[in-house]
Design an enzyme around this catalytic site. Structure first.
Site, PDB file in Angstrom:
ATOM      1  N   PHE A 144       0.857  -1.181   0.000  1.00 40.49           N
ATOM      2  CA  PHE A 144       0.000   0.000   0.000  1.00 40.49           C
ATOM      3  C   PHE A 144       0.904   1.246   0.000  1.00 40.49           C
ATOM      4  O   PHE A 144       2.038   1.195   0.474  1.00 40.49           O
ATOM      5  CB  PHE A 144      -0.938  -0.005   1.219  1.00 40.49           C
ATOM      6  N   ASP A 168       0.047  -6.819   6.718  1.00 45.12           N
ATOM      7  CA  ASP A 168      -0.585  -5.502   6.672  1.00 45.12           C
ATOM      8  C   ASP A 168      -2.075  -5.808   6.562  1.00 45.12           C
ATOM      9  O   ASP A 168      -2.602  -6.029   5.479  1.00 45.12           O
ATOM     10  CB  ASP A 168      -0.061  -4.719   5.459  1.00 45.12           C
TER      11      ASP A 168
HETATM   12  N1  F0G Z   1      -2.343  -0.520   4.671  1.00 43.83           N
HETATM   13  C1  F0G Z   1      -3.366  -0.630   3.823  1.00 43.83           C
HETATM   14  C2  F0G Z   1      -3.577  -1.903   3.075  1.00 43.83           C
HETATM   15  C3  F0G Z   1      -4.250   0.460   3.630  1.00 43.83           C
HETATM   16  O1  F0G Z   1      -5.258   0.327   2.775  1.00 43.83           O
HETATM   17  C4  F0G Z   1      -4.028   1.653   4.355  1.00 43.83           C
HETATM   18  C5  F0G Z   1      -4.896   2.816   4.165  1.00 43.83           C
HETATM   19  C6  F0G Z   1      -2.943   1.709   5.233  1.00 43.83           C
HETATM   20  C7  F0G Z   1      -2.121   0.607   5.375  1.00 43.83           C
HETATM   21  C8  F0G Z   1      -2.627   2.946   6.026  1.00 43.83           C
HETATM   22  O2  F0G Z   1      -3.553   3.107   7.046  1.00 43.83           O
HETATM   23  O3  F0G Z   1      -4.775   5.224   6.509  1.00 43.83           O
HETATM   24  O4  F0G Z   1      -4.861   4.180   8.780  1.00 43.83           O
HETATM   25  O5  F0G Z   1      -2.804   5.274   7.992  1.00 43.83           O
HETATM   26  N2  F0G Z   1      -5.745   2.924   3.237  1.00 43.83           N
HETATM   27  C9  F0G Z   1      -6.682   4.010   3.030  1.00 43.83           C
HETATM   28  C10 F0G Z   1      -7.363   3.841   1.695  1.00 43.83           C
HETATM   29  C11 F0G Z   1      -6.129   5.370   3.236  1.00 43.83           C
HETATM   30  O6  F0G Z   1      -8.106   4.765   1.308  1.00 43.83           O
HETATM   31  O7  F0G Z   1      -7.202   2.813   1.034  1.00 43.83           O
HETATM   32  P1  F0G Z   1      -4.012   4.531   7.594  1.00 43.83           P
END
Ligand code: F0G
Length: 469
Positions: free
Chosen positions: A126, A217
């Site tokens: 991500f 993750d």
């Molecule tokens: N890992 C994954 C797979 C994510 O989808 C996200 C965040 C994070 C880590 C980071 O987490 O936002 O709490 O700091 N995804 C959001 C999205 C922002 O819109 O897909 P976070």
């Protein structure tokens, strides 16, 4: 009656009004936002599908739990409640809260980088995970199966690692240089696609062979477990909790953005199976970054709500409806011939805007252009996951070309009804019918890093049609 749920297993007892401003106003608002929906005010958005992160609805049990928050700086009762829940779910020994996923990443990732030239290998990192890997002086390598980008072809686990590629990468970089293997569950960047337990076990075996740490993750680990129950041989009768536990058994570290499958609006977790020494190092690093290790950036009340949310997200009828509502929207688009990532993933429908608007070159950002048109037509806000997000090559400064130009329609948890999704489907069909007229975008302002958040654009002219009109 058949229990294939397309009926929410909850009733709604608090509502937040939303409003559709008229078309002229939407055109004006988008222009003021520099044709970047990140810069819209949410009150100018009718249905907000920007993200499923922190945008879900809490249950009355969670709102009730908030009142029990113990706001002690150190050793709060709310922390111990959260710790107990997390230990029960994961089977891991050490728990620390963080303010959100990236907070957990900034604490743990640098502790895994032991010398210069290290790499992290994932199915797909991500963005924030990748950013923290790079900030820590390491490199991020993705090894997802190639079927992942074959959008039309059914594969039950498009988030899987390509095991041969993974092993080749370990040999290429040398095992000592691999800081960790990161399993992203579900695989957000490829459309919320799940990873099978068979694949996770194989990754674990490879990691054991080379002595490499495995990290999950797991922002959407519960949705991943539900897909395993649905699709993986031998798991149909296994309870979700047990499947979740089997997932955790394959790793050493679990980082979580609790804003997704924690069913809270803010929160994150650092969970370590047995490496006490690593835990101690993280306890030191977390203090200047997130706060004392028993609150990590969260209020006591946040930890209470999270303890309840983690349990609710593993309930099977909740998960069944959740996955089905996303599929409901995806199926409607597929039936209309609109190209989407298939099968539909856990948290979002990914529309292939490269296929939809082949007349727009990748560096004129077809998916961003479609996202803008969708807002103008309907007040629905989606998000670009394509070449705009990817950015430029740090060396050559050239625009990088994404594998796919996706528009992500991300469904917040327990928030919208199927009527809302019907409206979204109609809006996208309307946009699809005028796809030939959609114009690409040029930068009016391009920030040097993470450009998609703050960029401003000017729509291009295309033939007789002018998007500025
Ligand atoms: N890992 C994954 C797979 C994510 O989808 C996200 C965040 C994070 C880590 C980071 O987490 O936002 O709490 O700091 N995804 C959001 C999205 C922002 O819109 O897909 P976070």
């Amino acid at each position: 009656m058949n229990k294939q749920l397309l009926v929410p297993p909850y009733r709604i007892k608090m509502v937040e009004p939303i409003r559709l401003i008229d078309r002229e106003e939407r055109i004006k608002r988008l222009e003021e936002a520099g044709y970047n929906p990140f810069k819209l005010k949410s009150e100018d958005v009718f249905i907000d599908l920007l993200t499923d992160s922190g945008t879900g609805a809490m249950s009355h049990y969670q709102w009730g739990a908030l009142m029990q928050g113990d706001e002690a700086y150190a050793g709060s009762r709310s922390f111990f409640r959260l710790e107990k829940t997390v230990k029960e779910i994961t089977g891991y020994n050490y728990v620390m809260p963080a303010h959100q996923g990236r907070g957990a990443e900034q604490v743990v990732i640098p502790e895994l980088v032991k010398h210069p030239g290290m790499v992290f290998i994932s199915n797909i990192h991500f963005d924030t995970t990748r950013a923290h890997v790079e900030i820590a002086g390491a490199r991020a390598v993705d090894t997802v199966i190639k079927e992942c980008y074959d959008l039309d072809t059914y594969h039950p686990f498009k988030g899987n690692f390509d095991l041969e590629l993974l092993e080749n990468k370990i040999k290429e970089f040398k095992p000592d240089n691999v800081a960790a293997i990161t399993m992203t569950l579900t695989n957000n960047s490829a459309g919320g696609q799940p990873v099978s337990l068979e694949n996770m076990r194989a990754v674990r075996k490879i990691a054991n062979h080379y002595g490499i740490t495995v990290m999950i993750d797991g922002a959407r680990y519960a949705e991943n477990a539900y897909f395993i129950k649905q699709r993986e041989k031998g798991y149909q009768d296994v309870p979700i909790r047990q499947i979740a536990r089997e997932q955790f058994d394959q790793a050493d570290i679990f980082l979580m953005s609790a804003k997704k499958d924690g069913l809270v609006n803010i929160g994150g977790l650092i969970v370590i199976k047995s490496d006490e020494e690593l835990f101690q190092r993280c306890q030191i690093r977390i203090v200047p970054m997130e706060g004392f290790p028993t609150y990590g950036g969260l209020a006591g009340r946040d930890m209470e709500a999270l303890a309840v949310g983690l349990e609710e997200a593993l309930e099977e009828d909740y998960l069944e409806y959740r996955i089905n509502e996303v599929k409901y929207l995806g199926d409607k688009l597929r039936e209309a011939g609109i190209p989407v990532q298939y099968p539909i993933g856990g948290h979002a429908v990914f529309v292939d805007c490269g296929a939809m608007c082949p007349h727009i070159p990748f560096d004129k950002f077809p998916a961003q252009a479609v996202v803008n048109q969708l807002y103008i037509e309907s007040g629905v806000r989606a998000v670009e996951i394509g070449s705009l997000l990817l950015g430029r090559d740090p060396d050559t400064k050239k625009n990088l070309k994404a594998d796919k130009e996706f528009m992500r329609l991300t469904i917040p948890r327990r928030t919208y009804t199927l009527q809302h999704l019907d409206y979204v489907a109609s809006a996208i069909k309307q946009v699809y019918s005028i796809r030939d007229k959609i114009c690409g975008l040029s930068f009016a302002y391009e920030p040097p890093i993470l450009r998609h958040f703050n960029a401003k654009f000017i729509p291009d002219r295309q033939g007789e049609h002018d998007c500025n009109e």
